[in-house]
Design a protein around this motif. Structure first.
Motif, PDB file in Angstrom:
ATOM      1  N   MET A   1      -9.734  -0.627  11.469  1.00  0.00           N
ATOM      2  CA  MET A   1      -9.407  -0.215  10.108  1.00  0.00           C
ATOM      3  C   MET A   1     -10.486   0.722   9.583  1.00  0.00           C
ATOM      4  O   MET A   1     -11.671   0.463   9.737  1.00  0.00           O
ATOM      5  N   SER A   2     -10.089   1.754   8.950  1.00  0.00           N
ATOM      6  CA  SER A   2     -11.058   2.709   8.416  1.00  0.00           C
ATOM      7  C   SER A   2     -11.532   2.285   7.048  1.00  0.00           C
ATOM      8  O   SER A   2     -10.853   1.564   6.319  1.00  0.00           O
ATOM      9  N   LYS A   5     -10.581   3.203   2.008  1.00  0.00           N
ATOM     10  CA  LYS A   5      -9.149   3.356   1.800  1.00  0.00           C
ATOM     11  C   LYS A   5      -8.677   2.291   0.819  1.00  0.00           C
ATOM     12  O   LYS A   5      -9.375   1.316   0.550  1.00  0.00           O
ATOM     13  N   TYR A  28     -13.118  -1.631   1.192  1.00  0.00           N
ATOM     14  CA  TYR A  28     -11.835  -1.160   0.693  1.00  0.00           C
ATOM     15  C   TYR A  28     -11.758  -1.184  -0.829  1.00  0.00           C
ATOM     16  O   TYR A  28     -12.352  -2.059  -1.484  1.00  0.00           O
ATOM     17  N   THR A  67      -0.711   6.329  -1.033  1.00  0.00           N
ATOM     18  CA  THR A  67      -2.171   6.359  -0.890  1.00  0.00           C
ATOM     19  C   THR A  67      -2.723   5.050  -0.309  1.00  0.00           C
ATOM     20  O   THR A  67      -3.913   4.962  -0.020  1.00  0.00           O
ATOM     21  N   GLU A  69      -3.357   2.217   2.484  1.00  0.00           N
ATOM     22  CA  GLU A  69      -3.403   2.108   3.944  1.00  0.00           C
ATOM     23  C   GLU A  69      -2.532   0.963   4.437  1.00  0.00           C
ATOM     24  O   GLU A  69      -1.952   1.031   5.516  1.00  0.00           O
ATOM     25  N   ILE A  92       4.038   2.334   5.316  1.00  0.00           N
ATOM     26  CA  ILE A  92       2.809   1.592   5.050  1.00  0.00           C
ATOM     27  C   ILE A  92       2.921   0.240   5.747  1.00  0.00           C
ATOM     28  O   ILE A  92       3.860  -0.517   5.484  1.00  0.00           O
TER      29      ILE A  92
END
Length: 448
Positions: A1-2, A5, A28, A67, A69, A92
């Motif tokens: 996971m980035s 976001k 996040y 927008t 994640e 999503i």
């Protein structure tokens, strides 16, 4: 996971709160949304202090956009929710708190997952108590009441994560995988949530997702639905059964429980009684033996383990009338099990959320029932069912009234059993609240 976001958490409760905290700790931006305005104020303040945005009271149409994640959904919320449908259109991903936590588990954690229509709480609890008695570190989590996300920061390589896993939790898992999975039994339940029995069963089967021969499935050999459902899984299979011909796991022969032909304990020495509890005990033994636990530890625990709260739980005896709390019986199969446990004249408290399910399959279990007291949304249909069975039925508005009428209608030697065969959500937050109130009402009877 980035990192950096946005994540949308749908549904607060315990799991949403813990998921939001974990997500914030991973960098996040988090928005939590719940239609219910009655939330834990301390938890809300804590989340807001961490920068979490909280929207309560409604589900605004413009709150979800591309927008985000991912969406982390409370297990109790249907996949038919408008936000979930919109997320699918926007591509999503939708996961739940269990899946989220799993993605942050240390690599070497051993995961034991227990699911099934009935018996999963008792089985999970017995496993946990045996491991605790053996001084084996295990973390108890999942549907048993402890959100999995709350343990992520505590877990380290080689720890044991012991989970009760519900069909609701299995709806939105993707990567989640256990090392040992137990399937206690399968029968119709939660059809209002899933839409069909086939879908419900397919959710239960996900407890074996991503299994290979190096993973283990512990299965109920006496349950045809279980065997049919698991015939093509890749796990190494072991069984528990009342059949002495079962040589691949736990069995009962001549009044003793054996594991792989090794005598473990006499049924006379097992404190919790009843066929359903012996199944739970066998499933638990199968797990702990695979973990290398000595027989003496197992027998010491089983001689003293008295059962799980809200599951055919003895409350007390007043004027030689025995009261039992089986509030966890939220489906017909559970109530069948409870009724099978008693031979005394019984007054049965039935009712709760009306899911439209038939009560007809209870009929053959009512031979000892002298009166049904019906409450909650389903009470009119329960009254109709009682008439068909030729059993007197009293209709009441509340569980408090039901308890009092049951007591006043009982004779010495009778059993008063709360085993509702319905979910609690029409009048209560959950089955635990219902069961605790029932016990409170019983204590009030004694005080009169």
């Amino acid at each position: 996971m980035s990192a950096n976001k946005k994540v949308f958490v749908l549904g607060m409760a315990r799991s949403g709160y813990e998921a939001a905290k974990l997500l914030v700790s991973k960098g996040y931006e988090v928005i939590v949304n719940d239609a219910n305005t009655e939330q834990n104020l301390e938890q809300m303040k804590e989340l807001q202090s961490l920068g979490v945005s909280i929207v309560l009271g409604s589900h605004p149409d413009d709150l979800i956009d591309n927008t985000f994640e991912m969406i982390v959904k409370n297990p109790g919320i249907s996949n038919n929710h408008k936000y979930i449908e919109k997320a699918c259109k926007l591509n999503i991903p939708v996961i739940n708190e269990l899946e989220l936590a799993f993605r942050y588990f240390p690599q070497g954690v051993k995961i034991i997952g227990i699911t099934g229509t009935n018996g999963k709480t008792t089985t999970t609890t017995i496993i946990y108590e045996i491991l605790k008695k053996a001084a084996v570190d295990a973390f108890l989590m999942g549907n048993i009441g402890y959100p999995v996300c709350s343990f992520v920061s505590q877990l380290k390589d080689n720890d044991i994560a012991l989970m009760e896993v519900s069909d609701h939790q299995l709806c939105n898992v993707i990567e989640f995988k256990t090392n040992i999975s137990v399937l206690t039994n399968i029968s119709e339940a939660h059809l209002d949530f899933h839409g069909s029995y086939d879908i419900y069963k397919s959710m239960k089967k996900r407890i074996f997702n991503h299994h290979t021969k190096s993973d283990m499935a512990i299965l109920n050999l006496d349950d045809k639905e279980v065997l049919d459902l698991t015939k093509d899984i890749k796990s190494t299979k072991k069984y528990f059964s009342f059949s002495s011909s079962n040589k691949l796991g736990c069995t009962i022969t001549d009044g003793y429980i054996y594991y792989n032909n090794d005598k473990i304990i006499s049924l006379d020495e097992v404190k919790i009684k009843g066929k359903h509890n012996y199944e739970n005990v066998m499933a638990a033994i199968a797990v702990v033996k695979e973990l290398g636990i000595e027989n003496q530890v197992i027998t010491d625990l089983l001689k003293t383990f008295g059962g799980v709260e809200h599951r055919i739980e003895y409350v007390k005896t007043i004027n030689n009338i025995d009261f039992y709390n089986d509030s966890k019986a939220t489906n017909i199969k559970s109530t069948q099990t409870a009724l099978s446990s008693f031979t005394k004249p019984t007054i049965l408290l039935l009712g709760g959320l009306d899911r439209g399910h038939s009560f007809d399959s209870l009929k053959e279990y009512l031979s000892n029932v002298k009166l049904i007291v019906a409450f909650g949304e389903a009470k009119i249909r329960i009254e109709d069912f009682a008439k068909k069975c030729g059993i007197p039925c009293n209709l009441v508005n509340s569980l408090g009234e039901a308890t009092e009428i049951a007591y006043n209608s009982a004779s010495e030697g009778d059993v008063v059993l709360l085993s509702p065969a319905c979910a609690a959500w029409d009048q209560f937050k959950d089955f635990e609240v219902r069961g605790n109130l029932f016990k409170e009402y019983i204590n009030n009877l004694e005080a009169k």
